[in-house]
Design a protein around this motif. Structure first.
Motif, PDB file in Angstrom:
ATOM      1  N   ASP A  78      36.455  -9.931  45.322  1.00 18.64           N
ATOM      2  CA  ASP A  78      37.760  -9.690  45.935  1.00 18.64           C
ATOM      3  C   ASP A  78      37.684  -8.453  46.828  1.00 18.64           C
ATOM      4  OD1 ASP A  78      40.407  -9.028  46.533  1.00 18.64           O
ATOM      5  OD2 ASP A  78      41.101  -9.186  44.471  1.00 18.64           O
ATOM      6  N   GLU A  79      37.700  -8.665  48.130  1.00 16.71           N
ATOM      7  CA  GLU A  79      37.588  -7.546  49.074  1.00 16.71           C
ATOM      8  C   GLU A  79      38.772  -6.596  48.958  1.00 16.71           C
ATOM      9  OE1 GLU A  79      36.447  -4.731  51.424  1.00 16.71           O
ATOM     10  OE2 GLU A  79      35.104  -6.331  50.790  1.00 16.71           O
ATOM     11  N   GLU A  80      39.947  -7.125  48.628  1.00 15.80           N
ATOM     12  CA  GLU A  80      41.115  -6.248  48.461  1.00 15.80           C
ATOM     13  C   GLU A  80      40.885  -5.283  47.300  1.00 15.80           C
ATOM     14  OE1 GLU A  80      45.889  -6.438  47.485  1.00 15.80           O
ATOM     15  OE2 GLU A  80      44.806  -8.300  47.847  1.00 15.80           O
ATOM     16  N   PHE A  81      40.345  -5.806  46.184  1.00 14.51           N
ATOM     17  CA  PHE A  81      40.034  -4.940  45.058  1.00 14.51           C
ATOM     18  C   PHE A  81      38.940  -3.948  45.432  1.00 14.51           C
ATOM     19  CE2 PHE A  81      37.441  -3.833  41.376  1.00 14.51           C
ATOM     20  CZ  PHE A  81      38.382  -3.100  40.676  1.00 14.51           C
ATOM     21  N   ALA A  82      37.929  -4.418  46.165  1.00 13.14           N
ATOM     22  CA  ALA A  82      36.847  -3.512  46.590  1.00 13.14           C
ATOM     23  C   ALA A  82      37.425  -2.352  47.397  1.00 13.14           C
ATOM     24  CB  ALA A  82      35.807  -4.280  47.407  1.00 13.14           C
ATOM     25  N   ALA A  83      38.386  -2.647  48.259  1.00 17.58           N
ATOM     26  CA  ALA A  83      39.025  -1.582  49.048  1.00 17.58           C
ATOM     27  C   ALA A  83      39.799  -0.625  48.148  1.00 17.58           C
ATOM     28  CB  ALA A  83      39.945  -2.197  50.102  1.00 17.58           C
ATOM     29  N   LEU A  84      40.486  -1.155  47.138  1.00 24.39           N
ATOM     30  CA  LEU A  84      41.206  -0.297  46.195  1.00 24.39           C
ATOM     31  C   LEU A  84      40.240   0.600  45.423  1.00 24.39           C
ATOM     32  CD1 LEU A  84      43.784  -2.864  44.754  1.00 24.39           C
ATOM     33  CD2 LEU A  84      44.278  -0.902  46.251  1.00 24.39           C
ATOM     34  N   LEU A  85      39.117   0.030  45.004  1.00 21.02           N
ATOM     35  CA  LEU A  85      38.113   0.803  44.264  1.00 21.02           C
ATOM     36  C   LEU A  85      37.515   1.896  45.146  1.00 21.02           C
ATOM     37  CD1 LEU A  85      36.495   1.184  41.653  1.00 21.02           C
ATOM     38  CD2 LEU A  85      34.860  -0.517  42.538  1.00 21.02           C
ATOM     39  N   ARG A  86      37.200   1.560  46.387  1.00 22.50           N
ATOM     40  CA  ARG A  86      36.676   2.573  47.312  1.00 22.50           C
ATOM     41  C   ARG A  86      37.720   3.670  47.555  1.00 22.50           C
ATOM     42  NH1 ARG A  86      34.621  -2.141  49.932  1.00 22.50           N
ATOM     43  NH2 ARG A  86      36.370  -2.051  51.379  1.00 22.50           N
ATOM     44  N   GLY A  87      38.977   3.283  47.683  1.00 25.59           N
ATOM     45  CA  GLY A  87      40.046   4.266  47.862  1.00 25.59           C
ATOM     46  C   GLY A  87      40.167   5.190  46.659  1.00 25.59           C
ATOM     47  N   TRP A  88      40.072   4.610  45.460  1.00 29.44           N
ATOM     48  CA  TRP A  88      40.098   5.428  44.242  1.00 29.44           C
ATOM     49  C   TRP A  88      38.962   6.451  44.280  1.00 29.44           C
ATOM     50  CZ3 TRP A  88      36.121   5.909  40.775  1.00 29.44           C
ATOM     51  CH2 TRP A  88      36.391   6.696  39.651  1.00 29.44           C
ATOM     52  N   ALA A  89      37.774   5.978  44.620  1.00 27.94           N
ATOM     53  CA  ALA A  89      36.606   6.859  44.637  1.00 27.94           C
ATOM     54  C   ALA A  89      36.756   7.966  45.679  1.00 27.94           C
ATOM     55  CB  ALA A  89      35.345   6.036  44.906  1.00 27.94           C
ATOM     56  N   GLU A  90      37.257   7.628  46.839  1.00 30.75           N
ATOM     57  CA  GLU A  90      37.423   8.641  47.882  1.00 30.75           C
ATOM     58  C   GLU A  90      38.440   9.701  47.483  1.00 30.75           C
ATOM     59  OE1 GLU A  90      38.201   6.266  51.367  1.00 30.75           O
ATOM     60  OE2 GLU A  90      36.121   5.581  51.441  1.00 30.75           O
ATOM     61  N   ARG A  91      39.490   9.295  46.758  1.00 32.34           N
ATOM     62  CA  ARG A  91      40.492  10.275  46.308  1.00 32.34           C
ATOM     63  C   ARG A  91      39.942  11.214  45.250  1.00 32.34           C
ATOM     64  NH1 ARG A  91      43.417   5.853  46.520  1.00 32.34           N
ATOM     65  NH2 ARG A  91      43.445   5.471  44.285  1.00 32.34           N
ATOM     66  N   HIS A  92      39.102  10.704  44.359  1.00 34.09           N
ATOM     67  CA  HIS A  92      38.659  11.499  43.214  1.00 34.09           C
ATOM     68  C   HIS A  92      37.276  12.124  43.387  1.00 34.09           C
ATOM     69  CE1 HIS A  92      42.109  10.581  40.728  1.00 34.09           C
ATOM     70  NE2 HIS A  92      42.054   9.352  41.226  1.00 34.09           N
ATOM     71  N   ALA A  93      36.522  11.689  44.360  1.00 33.49           N
ATOM     72  CA  ALA A  93      35.153  12.199  44.541  1.00 33.49           C
ATOM     73  C   ALA A  93      35.078  13.714  44.696  1.00 33.49           C
ATOM     74  CB  ALA A  93      34.468  11.500  45.716  1.00 33.49           C
ATOM     75  N   PRO A  94      35.905  14.330  45.537  1.00 34.89           N
ATOM     76  CA  PRO A  94      35.748  15.786  45.717  1.00 34.89           C
ATOM     77  C   PRO A  94      35.869  16.572  44.409  1.00 34.89           C
ATOM     78  CG  PRO A  94      37.114  14.890  47.463  1.00 34.89           C
ATOM     79  CD  PRO A  94      36.917  13.789  46.447  1.00 34.89           C
ATOM     80  N   ALA A  95      36.868  16.254  43.598  1.00 32.14           N
ATOM     81  CA  ALA A  95      37.062  16.994  42.344  1.00 32.14           C
ATOM     82  C   ALA A  95      35.946  16.699  41.348  1.00 32.14           C
ATOM     83  CB  ALA A  95      38.413  16.651  41.737  1.00 32.14           C
ATOM     84  N   LEU A  96      35.527  15.440  41.255  1.00 31.83           N
ATOM     85  CA  LEU A  96      34.476  15.090  40.301  1.00 31.83           C
ATOM     86  C   LEU A  96      33.130  15.671  40.709  1.00 31.83           C
ATOM     87  CD1 LEU A  96      35.483  11.422  39.501  1.00 31.83           C
ATOM     88  CD2 LEU A  96      35.646  13.400  37.977  1.00 31.83           C
ATOM     89  N   ARG A  97      32.847  15.668  41.982  1.00 34.45           N
ATOM     90  CA  ARG A  97      31.577  16.241  42.440  1.00 34.45           C
ATOM     91  C   ARG A  97      31.558  17.745  42.241  1.00 34.45           C
ATOM     92  NH1 ARG A  97      31.423  12.412  47.595  1.00 34.45           N
ATOM     93  NH2 ARG A  97      30.370  10.655  46.644  1.00 34.45           N
ATOM     94  N   ALA A  98      32.684  18.397  42.488  1.00 32.86           N
ATOM     95  CA  ALA A  98      32.756  19.854  42.310  1.00 32.86           C
ATOM     96  C   ALA A  98      32.535  20.227  40.851  1.00 32.86           C
ATOM     97  CB  ALA A  98      34.098  20.389  42.796  1.00 32.86           C
ATOM     98  N   GLU A  99      33.068  19.412  39.928  1.00 34.06           N
ATOM     99  CA  GLU A  99      32.898  19.685  38.508  1.00 34.06           C
ATOM    100  C   GLU A  99      31.447  19.609  38.070  1.00 34.06           C
ATOM    101  OE1 GLU A  99      35.037  17.295  35.807  1.00 34.06           O
ATOM    102  OE2 GLU A  99      36.944  18.121  36.430  1.00 34.06           O
ATOM    103  N   HIS A 100      30.696  18.750  38.695  1.00 34.34           N
ATOM    104  CA  HIS A 100      29.317  18.539  38.267  1.00 34.34           C
ATOM    105  C   HIS A 100      28.308  19.282  39.132  1.00 34.34           C
ATOM    106  CE1 HIS A 100      31.298  15.444  35.955  1.00 34.34           C
ATOM    107  NE2 HIS A 100      30.263  15.529  35.156  1.00 34.34           N
ATOM    108  N   SER A 101      28.794  20.179  39.964  1.00 33.47           N
ATOM    109  CA  SER A 101      27.867  20.964  40.768  1.00 33.47           C
ATOM    110  C   SER A 101      27.568  22.280  40.049  1.00 33.47           C
ATOM    111  CB  SER A 101      28.449  21.245  42.154  1.00 33.47           C
ATOM    112  OG  SER A 101      29.580  22.080  42.054  1.00 33.47           O
TER     113      SER A 101
END
Length: 130
Positions: A78-101
């Motif tokens: 489901d490409e619509e779900f894939a877009a939602l998942l990518r959007g979720w990741a883009e929103r949360h990536a900065p905070a999660l990456r900063a925590e693990h740096s």
């Protein structure tokens, strides 16, 4: 961000949400991911999967593996779900990456310090030593 990177970030969110040292960013990302699973489950009428997947213990690596496998299957179907998942990741990536740096600040050897030394990872704004 591609789906594979989003799935990796889902595992990172689980790690950040697990255990007694769970971070606010990790908990937020994890709860947001489970909310996405509930929305998709409701859309697809897969209540059994939804119930099982939203009860995933982020500290249980096997349960997290099953969840990320399901997320990957849904994204491929489901490409619509894939877009939602990518959007979720883009929103949360900065905070999660900063925590693990990690940052290592060192003053050693024959260094001569004639004043204060500030060791920090992220500084937003000015520093006043007066």
């Amino acid at each position: 961000m591609d789906v594979a990177a989003a799935l990796t970030l889902a595992s990172t969110a689980a790690s950040a949400a697990a255990g007694g040292a769970a971070s606010a960013a990790g908990q937020s990302a994890w709860q947001s991911l489970l909310s996405l699973v509930r929305r998709v489950g409701g859309r697809r009428d897969v209540e059994a999967d939804e119930e099982r997947l939203t009860a995933v213990d982020p500290a249980d690596s096997e349960q997290v593996r099953v969840l990320t496998g399901w997320l990957g299957e849904q994204a491929r179907a489901d490409e619509e779900f894939a877009a939602l998942l990518r959007g979720w990741a883009e929103r949360h990536a900065p905070a999660l990456r900063a925590e693990h740096s990690e940052v290592h600040n060192t003053v050693s050897g024959s260094a001569t310090v004639n004043g204060p030394v500030i060791q920090a990872r992220d500084i937003h704004g000015g520093i006043n030593l007066g």
